[in-house]
Design an enzyme around this catalytic site. Structure first.
Site, mmCIF file in Angstrom:
data_model
loop_
_atom_site.group_PDB
_atom_site.id
_atom_site.type_symbol
_atom_site.label_atom_id
_atom_site.label_comp_id
_atom_site.label_asym_id
_atom_site.label_seq_id
_atom_site.Cartn_x
_atom_site.Cartn_y
_atom_site.Cartn_z
ATOM 1 C CE LYS A 1 -7.434 0.597 6.659
ATOM 2 N NZ LYS A 1 -6.577 -0.328 5.982
ATOM 3 C CE LYS B 1 -3.696 0.034 7.970
ATOM 4 N NZ LYS B 1 -3.340 -0.985 6.986
HETATM 5 C C1 PBG Z 1 -3.296 -4.162 5.718
HETATM 6 C C2 PBG Z 1 -4.621 -3.515 5.576
HETATM 7 C C3 PBG Z 1 -5.599 -3.530 6.566
HETATM 8 C C4 PBG Z 1 -6.711 -2.893 6.033
HETATM 9 C C5 PBG Z 1 -6.382 -2.482 4.727
HETATM 10 N N1 PBG Z 1 -5.068 -2.880 4.463
HETATM 11 C C6 PBG Z 1 -5.618 -4.162 7.912
HETATM 12 C C7 PBG Z 1 -4.545 -3.930 8.850
HETATM 13 O O1 PBG Z 1 -3.767 -2.971 8.765
HETATM 14 O O2 PBG Z 1 -4.413 -4.763 9.745
HETATM 15 C C8 PBG Z 1 -7.992 -2.727 6.783
HETATM 16 C C9 PBG Z 1 -9.194 -2.411 5.989
HETATM 17 C C10 PBG Z 1 -10.468 -2.639 6.711
HETATM 18 O O3 PBG Z 1 -10.534 -2.943 7.919
HETATM 19 O O4 PBG Z 1 -11.490 -2.518 6.035
HETATM 20 N N2 PBG Z 1 -2.203 -3.630 5.164
#
Ligand code: PBG
Length: 340
Positions: free
Chosen positions: A261, A203
């Site tokens: 992601k 991520k």
């Molecule tokens: C937070 C989380 C995020 C997303 C999914 N879980 C945002 C972040 O890490 O700030 C983002 C998903 C998206 O932008 O569609 N744990």
């Protein structure tokens, strides 16, 4: 005369296999069926509430009863998996994020309501503290640092609470080290051996999460002692080999599915994970990726169906088995249109 002009006409003609829709269908390499999609949904308290999210056209914060209705609609279209994210009331957000482990919190109530109404809906819950943290971070913050191990303890407890509420799969999105092993151990000790773990393995510290943070009001807060970004835990967008390191660790620790992601800016990472693991690979076509296409389509600059389909198919082509996308319902409708 051109030196090649004299050669015989080409006998290899790839265009033969593009002649019409039938032959194109026969040789198509990637077919993205709606049963590979996961629809993320935002949950809010109350009843019969639907609060549109400005930067995510077509999406709204939904009360649990409205989540049920949306999931029913999705199931009818062949989309059976849902990722739920709670929009927690501001007064419940604290520095220690204890609401995250309250077995009667909004997320748990929504999961119970959904599972009671639609037992066949496959429910994936997010494991991270940001929706519950008054600082907007995925972990606990002490002296300006996101503390790893203390956070992992809370995440493991959170996973058990979600499993008790009926979650089929938990998805740690926090990027703390060692959380998959801790969550697997806690789930097994609680008897939740059937609850799967989808790990957000790679991520990235991405700008494309903006609309999601608007939806949950979960961005890191601008305050002294609170890091302004998530770069000490989410990955550097410049790194790909590091994703392999994360993948090997998550696999060893007991993850069932590995996720990359965002998706489109990281197609090479999706392909890389496809090569380093035999586990299913998932990709998250995130809020900003969705918002860009929606905005351009609204302006008439791009054709929504063509471009959204192209984006999702390219994620599958890169090697993702499972795709999280806010466009799951649109895609499933288009698919129905094609196959009848
Ligand atoms: C937070 C989380 C995020 C997303 C999914 N879980 C945002 C972040 O890490 O700030 C983002 C998903 C998206 O932008 O569609 N744990």
């Amino acid at each position: 005369m051109h030196p090649l002009a004299d050669l015989p006409r080409p006998w290899r003609r790839p265009r033969r296999l593009r002649k019409n829709a039938v032959i194109r269908g026969l040789v198509r390499e990637t077919r993205l069926t709606p049963d590979r999609l996961v629809l993320p949904l935002f949950v809010i308290g109350g009843e019969n509430v639907s609060q549109p999210i400005g930067s995510m056209p077509g999406h709204a914060r939904l009360s649990p009863d409205r989540v049920v209705a949306k999931c029913q609609e999705a199931l009818n279209l062949g989309v059976g998996a849902f990722a739920l994210f709670p929009a927690v009331a501001p007064e419940l957000k604290t520095a220690d994020a204890t609401e995250a482990v309250n077995p009667r919190n909004l997320l748990c109530r929504a999961v119970r309501t959904l599972k009671e109404a639609l037992p066949e809906a496959y429910v994936i819950t997010d494991i991270a503290l940001d929706p519950y943290s008054s600082m907007g971070h995925d972990g606990l913050v002490a002296d300006g640092v996101i503390v790893n191990d203390a956070t992992v303890d809370v995440l493991a407890e959170m996973a058990v609470v979600h499993a008790d509420a009926g979650a089929d799969m938990v998805a740690p999105s926090d990027m703390m080290d060692g959380r998959v092993a801790a969550i697997r151990t806690a789930l097994d000790e609680a008897g939740a051996t059937d609850v799967a773990i989808l790990s957000y393995t790679a991520k990235y510290a991405s700008g494309f999460y903006g609309p999601f943070r608007e939806a949950l009001d979960s961005a890191p807060v601008d305050s002294d002692g609170v890091p302004k970004d998530k770069k000490t835990y989410q990955m550097d967008p410049a790194n790909a080999r590091e994703a392999s390191v994360e993948a090997l660790l998550d696999e060893e620790e007991g993850a069932d599915v590995l996720m990359v992601k965002p998706a489109l800016p990281y197609l090479d990472v999706i392909r890389r994970l496809r090569m380093v693991t035999e586990l299913p690979v998932a990709a998250y076509h995130v809020s900003g990726e969705y918002a860009m296409l929606k905005a351009a389509a609204e302006k008439g600059w791009l054709d929504e169906r063509t471009c959204m389909t192209e984006a999702l198919v390219s994620i599958a082509r890169a090697g993702a088995d499972v795709i999280f996308t806010y466009a799951a319902l649109e895609y499933a409708r288009w698919w129905k249109d094609v196959v009848g």
